[in-house]
Scaffold this motif. Structure first.
Motif, mmCIF file in Angstrom:
data_model
loop_
_atom_site.group_PDB
_atom_site.id
_atom_site.type_symbol
_atom_site.label_atom_id
_atom_site.label_comp_id
_atom_site.label_asym_id
_atom_site.label_seq_id
_atom_site.Cartn_x
_atom_site.Cartn_y
_atom_site.Cartn_z
ATOM 1 N N MET A 1 24.287 41.962 -25.514
ATOM 2 C CA MET A 1 24.318 40.950 -26.550
ATOM 3 C C MET A 1 25.707 40.318 -26.634
ATOM 4 S SD MET A 1 22.026 43.303 -27.086
ATOM 5 C CE MET A 1 20.408 42.882 -26.572
ATOM 6 N N SER A 2 26.564 40.928 -27.285
ATOM 7 C CA SER A 2 27.964 40.503 -27.391
ATOM 8 C C SER A 2 28.114 39.010 -27.637
ATOM 9 C CB SER A 2 28.722 40.920 -26.141
ATOM 10 O OG SER A 2 28.122 40.381 -24.988
ATOM 11 N N ARG A 3 28.625 38.298 -26.656
ATOM 12 C CA ARG A 3 28.961 36.896 -26.855
ATOM 13 C C ARG A 3 27.718 36.033 -26.645
ATOM 14 N NH1 ARG A 3 33.149 34.814 -22.791
ATOM 15 N NH2 ARG A 3 33.588 37.032 -22.819
ATOM 16 N N THR A 4 26.739 36.287 -27.446
ATOM 17 C CA THR A 4 25.442 35.677 -27.210
ATOM 18 C C THR A 4 25.446 34.197 -27.543
ATOM 19 O OG1 THR A 4 24.428 37.787 -27.765
ATOM 20 C CG2 THR A 4 22.995 35.883 -27.663
ATOM 21 N N LEU A 5 25.979 33.412 -26.653
ATOM 22 C CA LEU A 5 25.921 31.969 -26.834
ATOM 23 C C LEU A 5 24.572 31.480 -26.338
ATOM 24 C CD1 LEU A 5 29.503 31.074 -25.652
ATOM 25 C CD2 LEU A 5 28.638 31.383 -27.969
ATOM 26 N N ALA A 6 24.077 32.101 -25.318
ATOM 27 C CA ALA A 6 22.763 31.750 -24.791
ATOM 28 C C ALA A 6 21.749 32.783 -25.252
ATOM 29 C CB ALA A 6 22.798 31.686 -23.264
ATOM 30 N N LYS A 7 21.055 32.451 -26.318
ATOM 31 C CA LYS A 7 20.064 33.369 -26.851
ATOM 32 C C LYS A 7 18.727 33.070 -26.195
ATOM 33 C CE LYS A 7 19.529 36.804 -29.617
ATOM 34 N NZ LYS A 7 20.046 38.093 -29.164
ATOM 35 N N ILE A 8 18.246 34.042 -25.472
ATOM 36 C CA ILE A 8 17.008 33.830 -24.739
ATOM 37 C C ILE A 8 15.822 34.322 -25.533
ATOM 38 C CG2 ILE A 8 15.832 34.258 -22.561
ATOM 39 C CD1 ILE A 8 18.465 34.854 -21.324
ATOM 40 N N ALA A 9 14.755 33.595 -25.454
ATOM 41 C CA ALA A 9 13.523 34.010 -26.114
ATOM 42 C C ALA A 9 12.665 34.766 -25.112
ATOM 43 C CB ALA A 9 12.770 32.794 -26.632
ATOM 44 N N TYR A 10 12.753 36.088 -25.196
ATOM 45 C CA TYR A 10 11.991 36.904 -24.266
ATOM 46 C C TYR A 10 10.585 37.121 -24.791
ATOM 47 C CZ TYR A 10 16.520 37.976 -22.254
ATOM 48 O OH TYR A 10 17.742 37.882 -21.671
ATOM 49 N N ASN A 11 9.710 37.337 -23.882
ATOM 50 C CA ASN A 11 8.369 37.784 -24.192
ATOM 51 C C ASN A 11 8.461 39.079 -25.003
ATOM 52 O OD1 ASN A 11 6.024 39.496 -23.728
ATOM 53 N ND2 ASN A 11 5.304 37.807 -22.446
#
Lengths: 116, 116
Positions: A1-11
């Motif tokens: 997670m950490s520097r989560t600038l790109a938050k992905i929408a996982y299944n």
DNA sequence: TTAGTTTATCGTGAATATACGATGATTGAT
DNA sequence: ATCAATCATCGTATATTCACGATAAACTAA
């Protein structure tokens, strides 16, 4: 997670499966799951007796398994009895099974031969 | 590992299974495995296109899967084509299958009723 | 109430994981 | 020989894991 600038929408299933896998990602926790799978149940003390780690460490591993939903604890003072999580264990089995059953059964599969 | 004063001798299969599980313990890596399981193969670039993470990050995830023995890479300059590891993928399937098949099929199992 | 048993949680330090951008390495094409 | 393309690796910062001992919490028994 950490520097989560790109938050992905996982299944949702992918997240669940990854969480289960992560919880299973340590030999001691595999051992614990095997024990619970064989004997149905056991107390924390049974595990601290058979596993050469500090009691606090084993409790921590149990917490990870519990947080992941793989096991469940029943308070029986002053002990706590642990079992496989009856709801999620079959779910985990199904998710892993599905992942591995997609392909892989065929021996002479044409691997590494996609176009381009 | 870290302050490993107590070095435990784990069963080889337990270590393998834990290593596989650990490698599978992230949604992106589950996604990658699913893709490889479905399409047989793909290039790193295919993954960087479909997954919104930096190319270096995906390469790192691929390395973990490769180090764990779940996938294998074939150099096809200037690309690299990845597939499931043909030797270990069935091993992983077997280990997970064995873990989940020990019990768990029975619905009305007498859980949490050991003696004492 | 006090003492003992069992388990969870806290605090800690070292190791590993996760993400990124930047750089390096390798090969094909010009 | 140079350039572009592709992928791996390096360096970095933050977060999490893993182990321990110490302490707290919950309940029983005396």
């Amino acid at each position: 997670m950490s520097r989560t600038l790109a938050k992905i929408a996982y299944n949702a299933d992918e997240k669940k499966l990854a969480a289960f896998a992560k919880a299973m990602g340590h030999p001691v926790r595999i051992q614990i799951l095997k024990i619970l799978n064989t004997q149905a149940c056991c107390y924390t003390g049974d595990l601290t007796d058979s596993i050469p780690l500090a009691q606090s460490t084993i409790s921590q591993h149990l917490k990870m398994l519990k947080d992941a939903g793989l096991i469940q604890g029943e308070i029986m003072p002053p002990k706590v009895k642990y079992c496989l999580n009856q709801e999620n264990w079959p779910v985990a089995r199904r998710l892993f099974s599905e992942l591995f059953q997609l392909s892989g059964s065929q021996e002479g599969q044409t691997l590494c031969s996609s176009d381009e």
